[in-house]
Design an enzyme around this catalytic site. Structure first.
Site, PDB file in Angstrom:
ATOM      1  N   ARG A  93       0.820  -1.216   0.000  1.00 46.45           N
ATOM      2  CA  ARG A  93       0.000   0.000   0.000  1.00 46.45           C
ATOM      3  C   ARG A  93       0.855   1.267   0.000  1.00 46.45           C
ATOM      4  O   ARG A  93       0.347   2.358  -0.242  1.00 46.45           O
ATOM      5  CB  ARG A  93      -0.949  -0.016   1.201  1.00 46.45           C
ATOM      6  CG  ARG A  93      -2.105  -0.998   1.036  1.00 46.45           C
ATOM      7  CD  ARG A  93      -2.937  -1.132   2.286  1.00 46.45           C
ATOM      8  NE  ARG A  93      -2.266  -1.960   3.283  1.00 46.45           N
ATOM      9  CZ  ARG A  93      -2.789  -2.259   4.464  1.00 46.45           C
ATOM     10  NH1 ARG A  93      -3.983  -1.777   4.795  1.00 46.45           N
ATOM     11  NH2 ARG A  93      -2.128  -3.023   5.317  1.00 46.45           N
ATOM     12  N   HIS A 127      -1.717  -4.912  -4.470  1.00 47.72           N
ATOM     13  CA  HIS A 127      -2.590  -3.762  -4.220  1.00 47.72           C
ATOM     14  C   HIS A 127      -2.644  -2.851  -5.443  1.00 47.72           C
ATOM     15  O   HIS A 127      -3.688  -2.283  -5.761  1.00 47.72           O
ATOM     16  CB  HIS A 127      -2.083  -2.995  -2.994  1.00 47.72           C
ATOM     17  CG  HIS A 127      -2.964  -1.849  -2.607  1.00 47.72           C
ATOM     18  ND1 HIS A 127      -4.276  -2.023  -2.212  1.00 47.72           N
ATOM     19  CD2 HIS A 127      -2.726  -0.508  -2.563  1.00 47.72           C
ATOM     20  CE1 HIS A 127      -4.807  -0.843  -1.946  1.00 47.72           C
ATOM     21  NE2 HIS A 127      -3.903   0.088  -2.146  1.00 47.72           N
ATOM     22  N   ASP A 167     -14.592   1.091  -3.485  1.00 47.06           N
ATOM     23  CA  ASP A 167     -14.024   2.403  -3.796  1.00 47.06           C
ATOM     24  C   ASP A 167     -13.751   2.485  -5.293  1.00 47.06           C
ATOM     25  O   ASP A 167     -13.804   1.480  -6.013  1.00 47.06           O
ATOM     26  CB  ASP A 167     -12.757   2.691  -2.984  1.00 47.06           C
ATOM     27  CG  ASP A 167     -11.696   1.607  -3.136  1.00 47.06           C
ATOM     28  OD1 ASP A 167     -11.584   1.053  -4.254  1.00 47.06           O
ATOM     29  OD2 ASP A 167     -10.993   1.314  -2.167  1.00 47.06           O
ATOM     30  N   LYS A 190     -16.127   6.685  -1.730  1.00 44.57           N
ATOM     31  CA  LYS A 190     -15.836   6.955  -0.321  1.00 44.57           C
ATOM     32  C   LYS A 190     -14.874   8.125  -0.177  1.00 44.57           C
ATOM     33  O   LYS A 190     -14.105   8.443  -1.078  1.00 44.57           O
ATOM     34  CB  LYS A 190     -15.239   5.718   0.363  1.00 44.57           C
ATOM     35  CG  LYS A 190     -13.802   5.408  -0.029  1.00 44.57           C
ATOM     36  CD  LYS A 190     -13.246   4.231   0.737  1.00 44.57           C
ATOM     37  CE  LYS A 190     -11.799   3.961   0.309  1.00 44.57           C
ATOM     38  NZ  LYS A 190     -11.220   2.804   0.974  1.00 44.57           N
ATOM     39  N   ASP A 216     -12.702  -6.710  -2.959  1.00 42.79           N
ATOM     40  CA  ASP A 216     -11.517  -5.877  -2.741  1.00 42.79           C
ATOM     41  C   ASP A 216     -10.304  -6.778  -2.568  1.00 42.79           C
ATOM     42  O   ASP A 216     -10.437  -8.000  -2.439  1.00 42.79           O
ATOM     43  CB  ASP A 216     -11.704  -4.981  -1.524  1.00 42.79           C
ATOM     44  CG  ASP A 216     -10.967  -3.649  -1.641  1.00 42.79           C
ATOM     45  OD1 ASP A 216     -10.142  -3.508  -2.572  1.00 42.79           O
ATOM     46  OD2 ASP A 216     -11.197  -2.756  -0.806  1.00 42.79           O
ATOM     47  N   ASP A 220      -8.380  -4.525   6.081  1.00 38.21           N
ATOM     48  CA  ASP A 220      -7.498  -4.253   7.220  1.00 38.21           C
ATOM     49  C   ASP A 220      -8.328  -3.933   8.459  1.00 38.21           C
ATOM     50  O   ASP A 220      -8.645  -4.809   9.253  1.00 38.21           O
ATOM     51  CB  ASP A 220      -6.549  -3.112   6.869  1.00 38.21           C
ATOM     52  CG  ASP A 220      -5.443  -2.920   7.897  1.00 38.21           C
ATOM     53  OD1 ASP A 220      -5.534  -3.516   8.998  1.00 38.21           O
ATOM     54  OD2 ASP A 220      -4.490  -2.186   7.625  1.00 38.21           O
ATOM     55  N   SER A 221      -8.722  -2.694   8.615  1.00 37.39           N
ATOM     56  CA  SER A 221      -9.537  -2.321   9.778  1.00 37.39           C
ATOM     57  C   SER A 221     -10.982  -2.794   9.622  1.00 37.39           C
ATOM     58  O   SER A 221     -11.700  -2.947  10.610  1.00 37.39           O
ATOM     59  CB  SER A 221      -9.516  -0.805   9.970  1.00 37.39           C
ATOM     60  OG  SER A 221     -10.162  -0.157   8.899  1.00 37.39           O
ATOM     61  N   GLY A 222     -11.420  -3.006   8.388  1.00 33.44           N
ATOM     62  CA  GLY A 222     -12.801  -3.421   8.133  1.00 33.44           C
ATOM     63  C   GLY A 222     -13.764  -2.258   7.999  1.00 33.44           C
ATOM     64  O   GLY A 222     -14.934  -2.456   7.654  1.00 33.44           O
ATOM     65  N   THR A 224     -14.020   0.224   5.811  1.00 31.12           N
ATOM     66  CA  THR A 224     -14.547   0.447   4.464  1.00 31.12           C
ATOM     67  C   THR A 224     -15.666  -0.533   4.151  1.00 31.12           C
ATOM     68  O   THR A 224     -16.726  -0.141   3.632  1.00 31.12           O
ATOM     69  CB  THR A 224     -13.414   0.296   3.425  1.00 31.12           C
ATOM     70  OG1 THR A 224     -12.449   1.321   3.641  1.00 31.12           O
ATOM     71  CG2 THR A 224     -13.951   0.406   2.008  1.00 31.12           C
TER      72      THR A 224
END
Length: 310
Positions: A93, A127, A167, A190, A216, A220-222, A224
């Site tokens: 990323r 990515h 996204d 977004k 996707d 990661d954090s969830g 999105t």
């Protein structure tokens, strides 16, 4: 052909070896008291075509060093060719300068792998596809789409299905999968206020009455996915599922997914699933071992890898 594995995802390496019907090469990766990494390859690899399987997931720096030291050990043991098989390419990323005086760490990792002695790289769902250009050695970027398509066709009927990109950057990926299963696509637009947080502003496309599949490369954090699922349901979607290649799932991501409106999240085993992931009722793991195994086999035989996808 020899297959060597680091410690980041031994079950995946063993599954790949089972597909290839070759034993995992005996070796030792251990740490000294000060956490220095020591590697010893316990079989003769002189003149062999060697594949080193190692995802550079959490702890990313430790797993990266293991991979580099494994490659160095094989190079000094006179392996004929060394292929770094990296199911999850850490630092991917960081593929551009988002601001002044910031690094392009994905390029640095590519330089490190080359200098360590890798002759080629095999990875999965980068990515950004242009990361392939960071390498001056042959690099094959595999796609998890065939595995996901097979699972979607087994789990769902095509009626009222719609593939959704969470996204704008994932539109190409979503369109490719939607074309395979012959369904329409939609896009969530977004706005990210700060790293690790996102807010869905608009849904582009008519999702009313549709069963939506969010697609996707990394979760990661969830945040999105959760925000996208809520937005889609507000716009009339009947249910929302997600298919993601790399389940990073850091921090409280697993509990966030469990408590969300997502009906299910399907991830691959490119990253070793944690106990929390395995226990989660709405998270399911599918294996990409046959896909990577077939790519390794074709690479060793000097056959086409791209024909797996086109």
């Amino acid at each position: 052909m020899k297959v060597v594995a680091g410690n980041s995802n031994r079950p995946l390496a063993e599954a790949i070896c089972a597909y290839l019907k070759v034993p995992l090469t005996k070796g030792q990766v251990k740490r000294f008291a000060d956490m220095e990494i020591f590697v010893e390859i316990q079989e003769n690899v002189r003149g062999q075509d060697v594949f080193v399987i190692q995802s550079t997931s959490f702890p990313a720096n430790d797993n990266m060093m293991e991979l580099l030291i494994l490659i160095d050990a094989l190079k000094r043991a006179s392996a004929a060719r060394i292929t770094a098989v990296i199911p999850y390419y850490g630092y991917a990323r960081q593929d551009r300068k988002p601001g002044p005086r910031t690094p392009i760490s994905a390029k640095l990792v590519a330089n490190l792998l080359e200098r360590a002695g890798a002759d080629r790289v095999l990875t999965l769902d980068l990515h950004a596809g242009q990361i392939q250009g960071f390498f001056d050695i042959p690099t094959d970027n595999l796609f998890a789409a065939p595995v996901m398509v097979r699972d979607i066709q087994e789990q769902f009927e095509a009626n009222n299905l719609m593939v959704v990109s969470p996204d704008v950057g994932g539109v190409v990926r979503a369109r490719a999968l939607a074309k395979r299963i012959e369904v329409p696509i939609a896009i969530c637009d977004k706005r990210r206020e700060r790293p690790g947080e996102s807010e869905v502003m608009h849904v582009i496309g008519d999702v009313e009455g549709k069963r939506c599949i969010l697609l996707d490369d990394i979760v990661d954090s969830g945040g999105t996915l959760v925000n996208a699922a809520e937005a889609l349901l507000k716009h009339g979607a009947t249910e929302v599922m997600a298919y993601i290649t790399h389940g990073v799932l850091s921090g409280g991501a697993v509990s966030r997914i469990q408590n969300s409106k997502l009906k299910s999240l399907v991830i691959t085993d490119s990253i070793l699933p944690t106990a929390a992931v395995q226990a989660a009722k709405n998270i399911r793991v599918i294996s990409i071992a046959p896909l990577i195994g077939e790519a390794i086999l074709r690479t060793s035989r000097e056959e086409s890898v791209s024909s797996l996808f086109y």
